[in-house]
Design a protein around this motif. Sequence first.
Motif, PDB file in Angstrom:
ATOM      1  N   THR A   4       0.872  -1.166   0.000  1.00  0.00           N
ATOM      2  CA  THR A   4       0.000   0.000   0.000  1.00  0.00           C
ATOM      3  C   THR A   4       0.911   1.217   0.000  1.00  0.00           C
ATOM      4  OG1 THR A   4      -1.758  -1.137   1.194  1.00  0.00           O
ATOM      5  CG2 THR A   4      -1.756   1.257   1.302  1.00  0.00           C
ATOM      6  N   ALA A  33      -3.323  -0.891  -2.783  1.00  0.00           N
ATOM      7  CA  ALA A  33      -4.137   0.293  -2.490  1.00  0.00           C
ATOM      8  C   ALA A  33      -3.248   1.516  -2.353  1.00  0.00           C
ATOM      9  CB  ALA A  33      -4.923   0.092  -1.203  1.00  0.00           C
ATOM     10  N   ILE A  35      -3.442   5.198  -0.207  1.00  0.00           N
ATOM     11  CA  ILE A  35      -4.152   5.915   0.847  1.00  0.00           C
ATOM     12  C   ILE A  35      -3.590   7.326   0.949  1.00  0.00           C
ATOM     13  CG2 ILE A  35      -4.677   6.020   3.319  1.00  0.00           C
ATOM     14  CD1 ILE A  35      -4.408   2.965   3.367  1.00  0.00           C
ATOM     15  N   GLU A  48      -6.335   5.691  -9.740  1.00  0.00           N
ATOM     16  CA  GLU A  48      -7.526   5.280 -10.485  1.00  0.00           C
ATOM     17  C   GLU A  48      -7.178   4.917 -11.930  1.00  0.00           C
ATOM     18  OE1 GLU A  48     -11.965   6.946 -11.696  1.00  0.00           O
ATOM     19  OE2 GLU A  48     -10.682   8.167 -10.433  1.00  0.00           O
ATOM     20  N   ILE A  52      -5.935   1.017  -9.471  1.00  0.00           N
ATOM     21  CA  ILE A  52      -5.598   0.751  -8.074  1.00  0.00           C
ATOM     22  C   ILE A  52      -6.622   1.446  -7.184  1.00  0.00           C
ATOM     23  CG2 ILE A  52      -3.843   1.006  -6.282  1.00  0.00           C
ATOM     24  CD1 ILE A  52      -1.801   1.314  -8.664  1.00  0.00           C
ATOM     25  N   GLU A  53      -7.097   0.740  -6.173  1.00  0.00           N
ATOM     26  CA  GLU A  53      -8.064   1.315  -5.242  1.00  0.00           C
ATOM     27  C   GLU A  53      -7.432   2.457  -4.464  1.00  0.00           C
ATOM     28  OE1 GLU A  53     -10.789   0.043  -1.392  1.00  0.00           O
ATOM     29  OE2 GLU A  53      -9.519  -1.450  -2.360  1.00  0.00           O
ATOM     30  N   GLY A  54      -8.133   3.567  -4.369  1.00  0.00           N
ATOM     31  CA  GLY A  54      -7.662   4.712  -3.610  1.00  0.00           C
ATOM     32  C   GLY A  54      -8.644   5.061  -2.511  1.00  0.00           C
ATOM     33  N   ARG A  55      -8.122   5.422  -1.369  1.00  0.00           N
ATOM     34  CA  ARG A  55      -8.935   5.802  -0.208  1.00  0.00           C
ATOM     35  C   ARG A  55      -8.344   7.044   0.437  1.00  0.00           C
ATOM     36  NH1 ARG A  55     -13.304   2.207   1.304  1.00  0.00           N
ATOM     37  NH2 ARG A  55     -13.192   0.698  -0.377  1.00  0.00           N
TER      38      ARG A  55
END
Length: 68
Positions: A4, A33, A35, A48, A52-55
């Motif tokens: 991550t 991910a 973050i 994005e 890739i998942e972004g939070r």
Amino acid sequence: MKITVLVSGGGTNLQAIIDAIASGEIRDVSIAAVISNNYGVYALERAEKAGIEGRVVSPKDYASQGRV
């Protein structure tokens, strides 16, 4: 290995990691991910675009803001 990546701005280091993985310079690693501690940063757009998942985990979202 899944990693991550923590970001707070433009994401130039994130992009360098994405590119190095894509080129094979970094092997046996994937980004699980991204973050950020800030909303609306370009690094989240980079994530994005790379699928890739972004939070966002912002201290501003919590009443105590980390104060005890």
